[in-house]
Design a protein around this motif. Sequence first.
Motif, mmCIF file in Angstrom:
data_model
loop_
_atom_site.group_PDB
_atom_site.id
_atom_site.type_symbol
_atom_site.label_atom_id
_atom_site.label_comp_id
_atom_site.label_asym_id
_atom_site.label_seq_id
_atom_site.Cartn_x
_atom_site.Cartn_y
_atom_site.Cartn_z
ATOM 1 N N GLN A 145 0.695 -1.099 -0.268
ATOM 2 C CA GLN A 145 0.084 -0.003 0.023
ATOM 3 C C GLN A 145 0.842 1.422 -0.045
ATOM 4 O O GLN A 145 0.769 2.137 -0.672
ATOM 5 C CB GLN A 145 -0.982 -0.026 1.259
ATOM 6 C CG GLN A 145 -2.085 -0.858 1.107
ATOM 7 C CD GLN A 145 -2.892 -1.020 2.482
ATOM 8 O OE1 GLN A 145 -2.426 -0.552 3.699
ATOM 9 N NE2 GLN A 145 -3.968 -1.825 2.437
ATOM 10 N N ARG A 154 4.711 14.238 2.014
ATOM 11 C CA ARG A 154 4.432 12.772 2.322
ATOM 12 C C ARG A 154 5.307 11.695 1.691
ATOM 13 O O ARG A 154 5.293 10.900 2.303
ATOM 14 C CB ARG A 154 3.035 12.914 1.548
ATOM 15 C CG ARG A 154 2.202 11.154 1.592
ATOM 16 C CD ARG A 154 1.944 11.054 2.862
ATOM 17 N NE ARG A 154 1.384 9.648 2.995
ATOM 18 C CZ ARG A 154 1.486 8.843 4.239
ATOM 19 N NH1 ARG A 154 2.082 9.125 5.282
ATOM 20 N NH2 ARG A 154 1.111 7.460 4.013
ATOM 21 N N GLU A 176 1.323 4.192 -3.024
ATOM 22 C CA GLU A 176 1.191 5.583 -2.578
ATOM 23 C C GLU A 176 2.155 6.200 -3.222
ATOM 24 O O GLU A 176 2.231 7.530 -3.777
ATOM 25 C CB GLU A 176 0.680 5.856 -1.384
ATOM 26 C CG GLU A 176 0.376 7.473 -0.818
ATOM 27 C CD GLU A 176 0.077 7.641 0.489
ATOM 28 O OE1 GLU A 176 -0.044 8.857 0.779
ATOM 29 O OE2 GLU A 176 -0.042 6.705 1.343
ATOM 30 N N GLU A 177 3.209 5.713 -2.810
ATOM 31 C CA GLU A 177 4.684 6.485 -3.038
ATOM 32 C C GLU A 177 4.787 6.594 -4.844
ATOM 33 O O GLU A 177 4.981 7.552 -5.295
ATOM 34 C CB GLU A 177 5.746 5.577 -2.466
ATOM 35 C CG GLU A 177 7.348 6.086 -2.905
ATOM 36 C CD GLU A 177 8.262 5.188 -2.387
ATOM 37 O OE1 GLU A 177 9.266 5.751 -1.723
ATOM 38 O OE2 GLU A 177 8.255 4.018 -2.782
ATOM 39 N N LEU A 180 6.418 8.758 3.703
ATOM 40 C CA LEU A 180 6.673 7.273 3.268
ATOM 41 C C LEU A 180 7.756 6.492 3.023
ATOM 42 O O LEU A 180 7.782 5.480 3.337
ATOM 43 C CB LEU A 180 5.857 7.282 1.984
ATOM 44 C CG LEU A 180 4.361 7.728 1.639
ATOM 45 C CD1 LEU A 180 4.230 7.751 0.156
ATOM 46 C CD2 LEU A 180 3.564 6.518 2.146
ATOM 47 N N GLU A 184 2.470 6.770 -6.854
ATOM 48 C CA GLU A 184 1.292 7.764 -7.254
ATOM 49 C C GLU A 184 2.063 9.056 -7.213
ATOM 50 O O GLU A 184 1.942 10.134 -8.004
ATOM 51 C CB GLU A 184 0.108 7.820 -6.535
ATOM 52 C CG GLU A 184 -0.908 8.750 -6.888
ATOM 53 C CD GLU A 184 -2.153 8.474 -6.052
ATOM 54 O OE1 GLU A 184 -2.812 9.638 -5.894
ATOM 55 O OE2 GLU A 184 -2.586 7.536 -5.621
ATOM 56 N N LEU A 185 2.730 9.349 -5.814
ATOM 57 C CA LEU A 185 3.225 10.897 -5.693
ATOM 58 C C LEU A 185 4.457 11.021 -6.389
ATOM 59 O O LEU A 185 4.579 12.028 -6.891
ATOM 60 C CB LEU A 185 3.584 10.874 -4.028
ATOM 61 C CG LEU A 185 2.325 10.860 -3.411
ATOM 62 C CD1 LEU A 185 3.008 10.775 -1.734
ATOM 63 C CD2 LEU A 185 1.541 12.031 -3.273
ATOM 64 N N ASP A 220 2.630 16.896 -1.000
ATOM 65 C CA ASP A 220 2.930 15.573 -1.707
ATOM 66 C C ASP A 220 4.522 15.311 -1.405
ATOM 67 O O ASP A 220 4.798 14.025 -1.175
ATOM 68 C CB ASP A 220 2.891 15.908 -3.228
ATOM 69 C CG ASP A 220 1.564 15.924 -3.726
ATOM 70 O OD1 ASP A 220 0.734 15.400 -2.836
ATOM 71 O OD2 ASP A 220 1.140 16.477 -4.794
#
Length: 80
Positions: free
Chosen positions: A12, A36, A16-17, A40, A19-20, A33
């Motif tokens: 997960q 985040r 997310e990583e 992450l 996507e960023l 971002d």
Amino acid sequence: MADAQIHGTIEQLIAEEHELWERESTGNATDADRKRLQELKISLDQCWDFLRQRRALREAGLDPDAAQGRPEEVVEHYEQ
């Protein structure tokens, strides 16, 4: 927490990583971002560390549930 749960959490976080990083590569990332992404990185390092602890305990014939999550200050200052 079982190894499968740890792997699920890692997957997960990696999703997310990615996507960023995609936002960053297209020039659409915000300061939030980027912050985040740093969070992450730390969370992933902590998850991998926890998983390695569990594996090491198991290989030594000990209880993998004795593994403990380590704080950022410890995990982020390992020497390679």
